[in-house]
Design an enzyme around this catalytic site. Sequence first.
Site, PDB file in Angstrom:
ATOM      1  N   ARG A 286      60.318  46.085 151.154  1.00  0.00           N
ATOM      2  CA  ARG A 286      59.208  46.648 151.299  1.00  0.00           C
ATOM      3  C   ARG A 286      58.722  47.669 152.905  1.00  0.00           C
ATOM      4  O   ARG A 286      58.148  49.061 152.225  1.00  0.00           O
ATOM      5  CB  ARG A 286      57.723  45.689 152.127  1.00  0.00           C
ATOM      6  CG  ARG A 286      56.444  45.767 152.208  1.00  0.00           C
ATOM      7  CD  ARG A 286      55.957  45.032 152.317  1.00  0.00           C
ATOM      8  NE  ARG A 286      54.551  45.174 152.528  1.00  0.00           N
ATOM      9  CZ  ARG A 286      53.633  45.026 153.722  1.00  0.00           C
ATOM     10  NH1 ARG A 286      53.833  44.161 154.121  1.00  0.00           N
ATOM     11  NH2 ARG A 286      51.860  45.646 153.268  1.00  0.00           N
TER      12      ARG A 286
ATOM     13  N   HIS B 246      57.052  51.814 152.683  1.00  0.00           N
ATOM     14  CA  HIS B 246      55.961  52.331 153.836  1.00  0.00           C
ATOM     15  C   HIS B 246      56.594  53.266 154.582  1.00  0.00           C
ATOM     16  O   HIS B 246      55.932  53.953 154.761  1.00  0.00           O
ATOM     17  CB  HIS B 246      55.969  51.078 154.631  1.00  0.00           C
ATOM     18  CG  HIS B 246      55.010  50.076 153.760  1.00  0.00           C
ATOM     19  ND1 HIS B 246      53.923  49.333 154.781  1.00  0.00           N
ATOM     20  CD2 HIS B 246      54.845  49.809 152.508  1.00  0.00           C
ATOM     21  CE1 HIS B 246      53.275  48.516 153.435  1.00  0.00           C
ATOM     22  NE2 HIS B 246      54.203  48.399 152.178  1.00  0.00           N
ATOM     23  N   ASP B 247      57.835  53.467 154.582  1.00  0.00           N
ATOM     24  CA  ASP B 247      58.181  54.412 155.229  1.00  0.00           C
ATOM     25  C   ASP B 247      58.194  55.790 154.262  1.00  0.00           C
ATOM     26  O   ASP B 247      58.081  56.523 155.117  1.00  0.00           O
ATOM     27  CB  ASP B 247      60.174  54.124 155.376  1.00  0.00           C
ATOM     28  CG  ASP B 247      60.401  55.670 156.416  1.00  0.00           C
ATOM     29  OD1 ASP B 247      59.552  55.699 157.193  1.00  0.00           O
ATOM     30  OD2 ASP B 247      61.672  56.136 156.262  1.00  0.00           O
TER      31      ASP B 247
ATOM     32  N   VAL C 219      54.336  57.680 154.082  1.00  0.00           N
ATOM     33  CA  VAL C 219      54.589  57.854 155.378  1.00  0.00           C
ATOM     34  C   VAL C 219      55.631  59.879 156.456  1.00  0.00           C
ATOM     35  O   VAL C 219      56.490  58.978 156.315  1.00  0.00           O
ATOM     36  CB  VAL C 219      53.600  57.381 156.856  1.00  0.00           C
ATOM     37  CG1 VAL C 219      53.690  58.222 157.796  1.00  0.00           C
ATOM     38  CG2 VAL C 219      53.439  56.150 156.184  1.00  0.00           C
TER      39      VAL C 219
ATOM     40  N   GLY D 145      57.301  61.658 154.797  1.00  0.00           N
ATOM     41  CA  GLY D 145      59.069  61.398 153.859  1.00  0.00           C
ATOM     42  C   GLY D 145      59.675  60.424 154.369  1.00  0.00           C
ATOM     43  O   GLY D 145      59.778  59.143 155.549  1.00  0.00           O
TER      44      GLY D 145
ATOM     45  N   ASP E 206      61.771  59.175 156.685  1.00  0.00           N
ATOM     46  CA  ASP E 206      62.903  60.048 157.436  1.00  0.00           C
ATOM     47  C   ASP E 206      62.571  58.569 158.404  1.00  0.00           C
ATOM     48  O   ASP E 206      62.918  59.027 159.498  1.00  0.00           O
ATOM     49  CB  ASP E 206      61.653  61.186 158.217  1.00  0.00           C
ATOM     50  CG  ASP E 206      60.601  59.906 159.059  1.00  0.00           C
ATOM     51  OD1 ASP E 206      59.621  59.461 158.122  1.00  0.00           O
ATOM     52  OD2 ASP E 206      59.524  61.311 159.319  1.00  0.00           O
TER      53      ASP E 206
ATOM     54  N   SER F  75      60.510  57.093 160.431  1.00  0.00           N
ATOM     55  CA  SER F  75      59.397  56.809 161.263  1.00  0.00           C
ATOM     56  C   SER F  75      58.734  55.888 161.211  1.00  0.00           C
ATOM     57  O   SER F  75      58.241  55.368 162.784  1.00  0.00           O
ATOM     58  CB  SER F  75      58.158  58.116 160.789  1.00  0.00           C
ATOM     59  OG  SER F  75      57.833  57.778 159.429  1.00  0.00           O
TER      60      SER F  75
ATOM     61  N   ASN G 138      51.478  47.194 158.377  1.00  0.00           N
ATOM     62  CA  ASN G 138      53.201  47.713 158.975  1.00  0.00           C
ATOM     63  C   ASN G 138      53.428  46.424 159.712  1.00  0.00           C
ATOM     64  O   ASN G 138      54.412  46.170 159.936  1.00  0.00           O
ATOM     65  CB  ASN G 138      53.644  49.075 159.841  1.00  0.00           C
ATOM     66  CG  ASN G 138      53.407  49.560 158.589  1.00  0.00           C
ATOM     67  OD1 ASN G 138      53.783  49.371 157.350  1.00  0.00           O
ATOM     68  ND2 ASN G 138      53.297  50.742 159.295  1.00  0.00           N
TER      69      ASN G 138
ATOM     70  N   HIS H  40      57.192  43.236 143.234  1.00  0.00           N
ATOM     71  CA  HIS H  40      56.202  41.807 144.023  1.00  0.00           C
ATOM     72  C   HIS H  40      56.898  40.422 142.764  1.00  0.00           C
ATOM     73  O   HIS H  40      56.248  39.881 143.333  1.00  0.00           O
ATOM     74  CB  HIS H  40      54.354  42.188 143.585  1.00  0.00           C
ATOM     75  CG  HIS H  40      54.645  43.478 144.475  1.00  0.00           C
ATOM     76  ND1 HIS H  40      53.267  44.077 143.802  1.00  0.00           N
ATOM     77  CD2 HIS H  40      54.629  43.558 146.277  1.00  0.00           C
ATOM     78  CE1 HIS H  40      53.076  44.839 145.103  1.00  0.00           C
ATOM     79  NE2 HIS H  40      53.752  45.007 146.176  1.00  0.00           N
ATOM     80  N   THR H  41      57.618  40.662 142.304  1.00  0.00           N
ATOM     81  CA  THR H  41      58.242  39.869 141.987  1.00  0.00           C
ATOM     82  C   THR H  41      58.963  38.429 143.077  1.00  0.00           C
ATOM     83  O   THR H  41      59.051  37.329 143.243  1.00  0.00           O
ATOM     84  CB  THR H  41      59.232  39.772 140.922  1.00  0.00           C
ATOM     85  OG1 THR H  41      60.069  38.669 140.642  1.00  0.00           O
ATOM     86  CG2 THR H  41      60.953  40.767 141.536  1.00  0.00           C
TER      87      THR H  41
ATOM     88  N   ASP I  30      62.895  38.780 139.021  1.00  0.00           N
ATOM     89  CA  ASP I  30      62.543  38.145 137.891  1.00  0.00           C
ATOM     90  C   ASP I  30      61.877  39.109 137.019  1.00  0.00           C
ATOM     91  O   ASP I  30      60.960  39.765 137.489  1.00  0.00           O
ATOM     92  CB  ASP I  30      63.054  37.050 136.906  1.00  0.00           C
ATOM     93  CG  ASP I  30      61.538  36.010 137.942  1.00  0.00           C
ATOM     94  OD1 ASP I  30      60.275  36.937 137.480  1.00  0.00           O
ATOM     95  OD2 ASP I  30      62.215  35.366 138.647  1.00  0.00           O
TER      96      ASP I  30
HETATM   97  C1  HEM Z   1      50.778  50.471 144.366  1.00  0.00           C
HETATM   98  C2  HEM Z   1      50.998  50.746 145.952  1.00  0.00           C
HETATM   99  C3  HEM Z   1      51.288  48.521 146.047  1.00  0.00           C
HETATM  100  C4  HEM Z   1      50.466  48.294 147.100  1.00  0.00           C
HETATM  101  C5  HEM Z   1      48.735  48.702 146.399  1.00  0.00           C
HETATM  102  C6  HEM Z   1      51.122  47.086 147.499  1.00  0.00           C
HETATM  103  C7  HEM Z   1      50.874  45.863 148.408  1.00  0.00           C
HETATM  104  C8  HEM Z   1      51.190  44.850 148.623  1.00  0.00           C
HETATM  105  C9  HEM Z   1      50.570  43.892 149.762  1.00  0.00           C
HETATM  106  C10 HEM Z   1      48.721  43.790 150.288  1.00  0.00           C
HETATM  107  C11 HEM Z   1      51.812  43.313 150.078  1.00  0.00           C
HETATM  108  C12 HEM Z   1      51.167  42.312 150.790  1.00  0.00           C
HETATM  109  C13 HEM Z   1      51.765  41.620 152.442  1.00  0.00           C
HETATM  110  C14 HEM Z   1      50.570  41.059 153.514  1.00  0.00           C
HETATM  111  O1  HEM Z   1      50.001  40.816 152.688  1.00  0.00           O
HETATM  112  O2  HEM Z   1      51.830  40.694 154.015  1.00  0.00           O
HETATM  113  C15 HEM Z   1      52.680  43.432 149.604  1.00  0.00           C
HETATM  114  C16 HEM Z   1      54.171  42.829 149.419  1.00  0.00           C
HETATM  115  C17 HEM Z   1      55.058  43.364 149.048  1.00  0.00           C
HETATM  116  N1  HEM Z   1      55.531  44.676 148.409  1.00  0.00           N
HETATM  117 FE1  HEM Z   1      54.115  45.751 147.726  1.00  0.00          FE
HETATM  118  N2  HEM Z   1      52.625  47.545 147.571  1.00  0.00           N
HETATM  119  C18 HEM Z   1      52.698  48.291 146.450  1.00  0.00           C
HETATM  120  C19 HEM Z   1      54.128  49.176 146.953  1.00  0.00           C
HETATM  121  C20 HEM Z   1      55.032  48.260 146.887  1.00  0.00           C
HETATM  122  C21 HEM Z   1      56.681  48.696 146.532  1.00  0.00           C
HETATM  123  C22 HEM Z   1      56.656  50.709 145.745  1.00  0.00           C
HETATM  124  C23 HEM Z   1      57.432  47.809 147.254  1.00  0.00           C
HETATM  125  C24 HEM Z   1      58.570  48.383 146.605  1.00  0.00           C
HETATM  126  C25 HEM Z   1      59.874  48.416 146.245  1.00  0.00           C
HETATM  127  C26 HEM Z   1      57.213  47.038 147.620  1.00  0.00           C
HETATM  128  C27 HEM Z   1      57.531  46.021 147.558  1.00  0.00           C
HETATM  129  C28 HEM Z   1      56.731  45.200 148.314  1.00  0.00           C
HETATM  130  C29 HEM Z   1      56.851  43.434 149.101  1.00  0.00           C
HETATM  131  C30 HEM Z   1      58.469  43.766 148.409  1.00  0.00           C
HETATM  132  C31 HEM Z   1      56.329  42.782 149.536  1.00  0.00           C
HETATM  133  C32 HEM Z   1      56.609  41.041 150.129  1.00  0.00           C
HETATM  134  C33 HEM Z   1      56.893  41.308 151.331  1.00  0.00           C
HETATM  135  C34 HEM Z   1      56.907  39.677 151.835  1.00  0.00           C
HETATM  136  O3  HEM Z   1      57.210  39.018 151.360  1.00  0.00           O
HETATM  137  O4  HEM Z   1      56.935  40.177 153.556  1.00  0.00           O
HETATM  138  N3  HEM Z   1      55.878  47.278 147.481  1.00  0.00           N
HETATM  139  N4  HEM Z   1      52.744  44.897 148.613  1.00  0.00           N
END
Ligand code: HEM
Length: 326
Positions: free
Chosen positions: A62, A66-67, A70, A72, A74, A76, A94, A192-193, A251
């Site tokens: 994640r 997130h990096d 914002v 690019g 980098d 940050s 974050n 989000h798997t 998966d």
């Molecule tokens: C449409 C874009 C995205 C949105 C709106 C989004 C939103 C979120 C949100 C709301 C969470 C839960 C955070 C929390 O409540 O603690 C989350 C978790 C997560 N996101 Fe995304 N996300 C997006 C794109 C991505 C991308 C591109 C990746 C990586 C390639 C990613 C990887 C993850 C991972 C691995 C988690 C689990 C983090 C943890 O278990 O601590 N997300 N995301």
Amino acid sequence: MEKIKFLSFLIVQLFLVMEVVNSQGVEVGFYKKICPNVEAIVKEITVNYISSAPTLTAPLLRMHFHDCFVRGYDGSVLLNSTNGNQAEKYAIPNQSLRGFQVIDAAKSALEKECPDVVSCSDILALAARDAFSLVNGPSWQAPLGRGDGRVSILSEALKNPPTPFDNFTTLKTIFGALGLNVKDLVLWAIRHTIGMSHCFSFPSRLYNFTGKGNMDPNMDQNYINRLKIKSKPNDVTTIVEMDPGSFKSFDTDYYTMVAKRRGLFGSDAALLTNSQAKDYVLWLSQSKPHGSTFFKDFGESMVKMGKIGVLTGKAGEIRKHCAFRN
Ligand code: HEM
């Protein structure tokens, strides 16, 4: 006012796209001559940390995402606040990032091996990739050679990354401004798997979708009922598995979840509202990841993400410590 904000957002993103186009400086094997063990060192440290704390995998991946949204890619997001400036790291989206210690440990090992050579943003790119492959996710060859940014501003991290409440049009605009397409958007849904989400990231879908105390009609009713058992209104602490039952391993089930209207976030459900994205989700939900081109496509998409707005040459610095600019 909103229009001006949106226009200035697009202009900033346009510059970032130009940077992507100009990011010829990043290449696979960039450190081959100047720090040949870089990939092995980052991998060893990432494996060590993750074997004792497997839940670090998801937040590292994640952080990678997130990096790049914002300023690019980098590094940050790794910087600490300084007197008079609050850094990205402390912005609400974050605050649930974890795994900074993995990056710091790799940096300190690399400063011993080859001082002032390897950037923190490159370390993050490698650690995220290695963490993901440890849960049987796709792997890819990571182009390296980024510099680190010197600026990190909390308010920018509130504006830039997409939110879980965004609809398809907004997501497509935000991604498109960075040179990313609908395919990337769908491929990334698989992220989000693995991992957990706080209940506050999707409360309106369960309790107040249009401000009238109703539920999101685009979410499966049985799934809503299950989620409601754990996630109560105004709950700011509880976390739930994003892919119940298999949140620790990679998966492609998450596509099946999305196709069954069980994607946790509005931004996941939004994929079913566009015919191109929907067809791709349905196709991925039925295909076997190893048998299809999914692994290769996902890797290519992650490489694209890692090239957003990179600082090469003199534009960036090589931080001594990832939490502080030099
Ligand atoms: C449409 C874009 C995205 C949105 C709106 C989004 C939103 C979120 C949100 C709301 C969470 C839960 C955070 C929390 O409540 O603690 C989350 C978790 C997560 N996101 Fe995304 N996300 C997006 C794109 C991505 C991308 C591109 C990746 C990586 C390639 C990613 C990887 C993850 C991972 C691995 C988690 C689990 C983090 C943890 O278990 O601590 N997300 N995301």
